[in-house]
Design a protein around this motif. Structure first.
Motif, PDB file in Angstrom:
ATOM      1  N   TRP A 197       0.697  -1.099   0.252  1.00 24.34           N
ATOM      2  CA  TRP A 197      -0.009   0.046  -0.006  1.00 24.34           C
ATOM      3  C   TRP A 197       0.806   1.273   0.048  1.00 24.34           C
ATOM      4  CZ3 TRP A 197      -2.252  -4.554   1.670  1.00 24.34           C
ATOM      5  CH2 TRP A 197      -3.345  -4.835   1.152  1.00 24.34           C
ATOM      6  N   ARG A 198       2.336   1.127   0.051  1.00 26.48           N
ATOM      7  CA  ARG A 198       3.140   2.109   0.198  1.00 26.48           C
ATOM      8  C   ARG A 198       2.805   3.325   1.256  1.00 26.48           C
ATOM      9  NH1 ARG A 198       7.610   0.403  -2.307  1.00 26.48           N
ATOM     10  NH2 ARG A 198       7.468  -0.229  -4.219  1.00 26.48           N
ATOM     11  N   THR A 199       2.332   3.044   2.532  1.00 24.07           N
ATOM     12  CA  THR A 199       2.062   3.882   3.386  1.00 24.07           C
ATOM     13  C   THR A 199       2.452   3.310   4.733  1.00 24.07           C
ATOM     14  OG1 THR A 199       0.088   5.374   4.368  1.00 24.07           O
ATOM     15  CG2 THR A 199      -0.395   2.949   3.575  1.00 24.07           C
ATOM     16  N   SER A 200       2.347   4.056   5.751  1.00 25.60           N
ATOM     17  CA  SER A 200       2.576   3.327   7.198  1.00 25.60           C
ATOM     18  C   SER A 200       1.187   3.778   8.109  1.00 25.60           C
ATOM     19  CB  SER A 200       3.708   4.167   7.742  1.00 25.60           C
ATOM     20  OG  SER A 200       3.643   5.391   7.829  1.00 25.60           O
ATOM     21  N   TRP A 201       0.283   4.201   7.291  1.00 18.83           N
ATOM     22  CA  TRP A 201      -1.167   4.531   7.902  1.00 18.83           C
ATOM     23  C   TRP A 201      -1.629   3.400   8.655  1.00 18.83           C
ATOM     24  CZ3 TRP A 201      -6.409   4.938   6.198  1.00 18.83           C
ATOM     25  CH2 TRP A 201      -7.350   5.522   7.112  1.00 18.83           C
ATOM     26  N   GLU A 202      -2.067   3.335   9.985  1.00 18.66           N
ATOM     27  CA  GLU A 202      -2.465   2.156  10.532  1.00 18.66           C
ATOM     28  C   GLU A 202      -3.945   1.905  10.172  1.00 18.66           C
ATOM     29  OE1 GLU A 202      -2.476   3.172  14.659  1.00 18.66           O
ATOM     30  OE2 GLU A 202      -0.157   3.171  14.955  1.00 18.66           O
ATOM     31  N   GLY A 203      -4.582   2.804   9.558  1.00 15.76           N
ATOM     32  CA  GLY A 203      -5.850   2.506   8.951  1.00 15.76           C
ATOM     33  C   GLY A 203      -6.089   1.431   8.211  1.00 15.76           C
ATOM     34  N   THR A 204      -5.156   1.293   7.292  1.00 17.96           N
ATOM     35  CA  THR A 204      -4.830   0.292   6.297  1.00 17.96           C
ATOM     36  C   THR A 204      -5.003  -0.886   6.698  1.00 17.96           C
ATOM     37  OG1 THR A 204      -3.263   1.960   5.132  1.00 17.96           O
ATOM     38  CG2 THR A 204      -3.859  -0.191   4.213  1.00 17.96           C
ATOM     39  N   GLY A 205      -4.798  -1.269   8.090  1.00 19.93           N
ATOM     40  CA  GLY A 205      -4.840  -2.672   8.577  1.00 19.93           C
ATOM     41  C   GLY A 205      -6.240  -3.359   8.216  1.00 19.93           C
ATOM     42  N   ARG A 206      -7.140  -2.688   8.303  1.00 17.15           N
ATOM     43  CA  ARG A 206      -8.383  -3.269   8.042  1.00 17.15           C
ATOM     44  C   ARG A 206      -8.661  -3.703   6.555  1.00 17.15           C
ATOM     45  NH1 ARG A 206     -13.322   0.354   9.560  1.00 17.15           N
ATOM     46  NH2 ARG A 206     -12.305   1.790   8.520  1.00 17.15           N
ATOM     47  N   THR A 207      -8.060  -2.583   5.676  1.00 17.38           N
ATOM     48  CA  THR A 207      -8.112  -2.988   4.290  1.00 17.38           C
ATOM     49  C   THR A 207      -7.184  -4.332   3.872  1.00 17.38           C
ATOM     50  OG1 THR A 207      -8.198  -0.736   3.663  1.00 17.38           O
ATOM     51  CG2 THR A 207      -7.631  -2.319   2.025  1.00 17.38           C
ATOM     52  N   LEU A 208      -6.096  -4.350   4.417  1.00 15.17           N
ATOM     53  CA  LEU A 208      -5.305  -5.744   4.594  1.00 15.17           C
ATOM     54  C   LEU A 208      -6.059  -7.144   5.041  1.00 15.17           C
ATOM     55  CD1 LEU A 208      -2.737  -7.355   4.116  1.00 15.17           C
ATOM     56  CD2 LEU A 208      -2.206  -6.621   6.560  1.00 15.17           C
ATOM     57  N   GLU A 209      -6.860  -6.828   5.988  1.00 16.07           N
ATOM     58  CA  GLU A 209      -7.529  -8.115   6.513  1.00 16.07           C
ATOM     59  C   GLU A 209      -8.629  -8.434   5.261  1.00 16.07           C
ATOM     60  OE1 GLU A 209      -9.189  -6.962  10.077  1.00 16.07           O
ATOM     61  OE2 GLU A 209      -7.550  -6.951  11.239  1.00 16.07           O
ATOM     62  N   VAL A 210      -9.368  -7.245   4.758  1.00 18.75           N
ATOM     63  CA  VAL A 210     -10.368  -7.847   3.719  1.00 18.75           C
ATOM     64  C   VAL A 210      -9.784  -8.376   2.491  1.00 18.75           C
ATOM     65  CG1 VAL A 210     -12.064  -6.802   2.168  1.00 18.75           C
ATOM     66  CG2 VAL A 210     -11.956  -6.055   4.585  1.00 18.75           C
ATOM     67  N   HIS A 211      -8.441  -7.887   2.129  1.00 12.86           N
ATOM     68  CA  HIS A 211      -7.728  -8.541   0.964  1.00 12.86           C
ATOM     69  C   HIS A 211      -7.465 -10.079   1.192  1.00 12.86           C
ATOM     70  CE1 HIS A 211      -7.757  -4.538  -0.605  1.00 12.86           C
ATOM     71  NE2 HIS A 211      -7.637  -4.908  -1.733  1.00 12.86           N
ATOM     72  N   VAL A 212      -6.894 -10.033   2.489  1.00 13.78           N
ATOM     73  CA  VAL A 212      -6.288 -11.673   2.796  1.00 13.78           C
ATOM     74  C   VAL A 212      -7.625 -12.565   2.526  1.00 13.78           C
ATOM     75  CG1 VAL A 212      -5.699 -13.105   4.636  1.00 13.78           C
ATOM     76  CG2 VAL A 212      -4.544 -11.028   4.300  1.00 13.78           C
ATOM     77  N   ALA A 213      -8.828 -12.157   3.107  1.00 10.65           N
ATOM     78  CA  ALA A 213      -9.962 -12.871   3.183  1.00 10.65           C
ATOM     79  C   ALA A 213     -10.304 -13.189   1.627  1.00 10.65           C
ATOM     80  CB  ALA A 213     -11.223 -12.023   4.102  1.00 10.65           C
ATOM     81  N   SER A 214     -10.531 -12.044   0.882  1.00 11.33           N
ATOM     82  CA  SER A 214     -10.782 -12.162  -0.516  1.00 11.33           C
ATOM     83  C   SER A 214      -9.910 -12.965  -1.376  1.00 11.33           C
ATOM     84  CB  SER A 214     -10.697 -10.858  -1.280  1.00 11.33           C
ATOM     85  OG  SER A 214     -11.100 -10.929  -2.503  1.00 11.33           O
ATOM     86  N   LEU A 215      -8.600 -12.880  -1.032  1.00 12.58           N
ATOM     87  CA  LEU A 215      -7.615 -13.791  -1.691  1.00 12.58           C
ATOM     88  C   LEU A 215      -7.949 -15.571  -1.311  1.00 12.58           C
ATOM     89  CD1 LEU A 215      -4.106 -12.284  -1.505  1.00 12.58           C
ATOM     90  CD2 LEU A 215      -5.351 -12.830  -3.313  1.00 12.58           C
ATOM     91  N   ARG A 216      -8.186 -15.686   0.090  1.00 12.43           N
ATOM     92  CA  ARG A 216      -8.517 -17.140   0.335  1.00 12.43           C
ATOM     93  C   ARG A 216      -9.630 -17.569  -0.206  1.00 12.43           C
ATOM     94  NH1 ARG A 216      -7.607 -15.585   6.721  1.00 12.43           N
ATOM     95  NH2 ARG A 216      -5.264 -16.054   7.073  1.00 12.43           N
ATOM     96  N   SER A 217     -10.652 -16.683  -0.375  1.00 12.70           N
ATOM     97  CA  SER A 217     -11.753 -17.135  -1.291  1.00 12.70           C
ATOM     98  C   SER A 217     -11.708 -17.472  -2.505  1.00 12.70           C
ATOM     99  CB  SER A 217     -12.926 -16.007  -1.012  1.00 12.70           C
ATOM    100  OG  SER A 217     -13.962 -16.338  -1.675  1.00 12.70           O
ATOM    101  N   LYS A 218     -10.930 -16.490  -3.235  1.00  9.51           N
ATOM    102  CA  LYS A 218     -10.810 -16.836  -4.811  1.00  9.51           C
ATOM    103  C   LYS A 218      -9.999 -17.836  -5.035  1.00  9.51           C
ATOM    104  CE  LYS A 218     -11.409 -11.800  -6.306  1.00  9.51           C
ATOM    105  NZ  LYS A 218     -10.877 -10.943  -7.076  1.00  9.51           N
ATOM    106  N   LEU A 219      -8.708 -18.063  -4.212  1.00 14.17           N
ATOM    107  CA  LEU A 219      -7.892 -19.364  -4.590  1.00 14.17           C
ATOM    108  C   LEU A 219      -8.560 -20.789  -3.915  1.00 14.17           C
ATOM    109  CD1 LEU A 219      -4.694 -17.436  -3.340  1.00 14.17           C
ATOM    110  CD2 LEU A 219      -5.395 -17.626  -5.620  1.00 14.17           C
ATOM    111  N   ARG A 220      -9.509 -20.611  -3.467  1.00 19.94           N
ATOM    112  CA  ARG A 220     -10.243 -21.797  -2.756  1.00 19.94           C
ATOM    113  C   ARG A 220      -9.446 -22.452  -1.846  1.00 19.94           C
ATOM    114  NH1 ARG A 220     -11.637 -21.547  -8.016  1.00 19.94           N
ATOM    115  NH2 ARG A 220     -10.261 -23.754  -8.507  1.00 19.94           N
ATOM    116  N   MET A 221      -8.379 -22.036  -1.189  1.00 15.37           N
ATOM    117  CA  MET A 221      -7.494 -22.531  -0.409  1.00 15.37           C
ATOM    118  C   MET A 221      -7.134 -21.808   0.807  1.00 15.37           C
ATOM    119  SD  MET A 221      -4.532 -23.882  -3.185  1.00 15.37           S
ATOM    120  CE  MET A 221      -3.457 -24.790  -1.777  1.00 15.37           C
ATOM    121  N   PRO A 222      -8.094 -21.645   1.864  1.00 12.33           N
ATOM    122  CA  PRO A 222      -7.992 -20.947   2.910  1.00 12.33           C
ATOM    123  C   PRO A 222      -6.663 -21.061   3.832  1.00 12.33           C
ATOM    124  CG  PRO A 222     -10.304 -21.889   2.868  1.00 12.33           C
ATOM    125  CD  PRO A 222      -9.268 -22.616   1.838  1.00 12.33           C
TER     126      PRO A 222
END
Length: 244
Positions: A197-222
């Motif tokens: 994300w090219r940032t050190s802003w703490e608020g990006t942590g929630r976005t990271l969690e959502v992207h991890v969840a999305s990757l697990r879903s798309k790759l079908r390998m939680p």
């Protein structure tokens, strides 16, 4: 920077536009989905810069906000930030899968919104601008990375699962590519946010969690992406199947 604000409430749009203009943005207001789609079409004004960010409220009067997001993504590579009252992870993942780059949940803090706008604009670039390295922060080896049925081709930004291509957003791929460079190694949350994300802003942590969840879903390998509590994430390469 030019910003397209898609908001059907004129009072909300006026107040938000005033704040954005104070911070240097040139705001174009679209009151519904159709106006938003027309606004991103090529114009006849030479030298007019494209929009840097699209701020899309999902509660539109004429069309479903998710549908508008998907149509915008087909028309432009401009980063889209969804504004939604839906706080559940499934709704956010749905928006990201349609091509949104980020989201904010109502009611939101203006400072958070501005930080997210600046974050997506920093990492965004058009495909016709090869000299801008901001769009692809992860650079890896030419050989594909194989993780069981998942194959990550870093140079072409292509991912397949069991031979079938998987469509990832830009940030989903960058996240996966970063973890795939060193399977088994734990990447700290701060490191991932800085690299992807090219940032050190703490608020990006929630976005990271959502992207991890999305990757697990798309790759079908939680189990492929393991959460290391209090630290970060790592890729866990599947054990090879025993030979008959």
């Amino acid at each position: 920077m030019r910003l397209l604000l898609v908001e059907d409430d004129d009072h909300v749009a006026a107040a938000l536009s005033a704040v954005l203009r104070k911070h240097g943005f040139t705001v174009t207001h679209a009151r519904n989905g159709e106006e938003a789609l027309k606004a991103v079409l090529p114009c006849d004004e030479p030298g007019r810069p494209p929009f840097g960010v699209i701020l899309l409220d999902l509660g539109l009067p004429d069309q479903d906000g998710y549908q508008v997001c998907g149509r915008l993504r087909k028309l432009t590579a401009t980063p889209v930030i969804m504004v939604t009252a839906r706080a559940d992870v499934r709704s956010r993942i749905h928006g990201l899968n349609l091509g949104a780059d980020d989201y904010v949940v109502k009611p939101y803090d203006t400072g958070e919104l501005l930080a997210r706008i600046h974050a997506v604009s920093r990492r965004a670039t058009g495909p016709a601008d090869p000299e801008d390295t901001g769009s692809h922060p992860v650079v890896g080896p030419a050989d594909p990375v194989r993780l069981g049925q998942v194959v990550v081709e870093l140079p072409t930004r292509r991912v397949t699962v069991d031979g079938s291509a998987v469509q990832l957003t830009r940030k989903e791929f960058d996240l996966l590519a970063l973890l795939a460079q060193r399977p088994g190694v734990v990447f700290r949350r701060e490191q991932i946010i800085s690299e992807v994300w090219r940032t050190s802003w703490e608020g990006t942590g929630r976005t990271l969690e959502v992207h991890v969840a999305s990757l697990r879903s798309k790759l079908r390998m939680p189990a492929l992406i393991e959460t290391v509590r209090g630290v970060g994430y790592r890729l866990v390469a599947p054990a090879p199947s025993p030979r008959a």
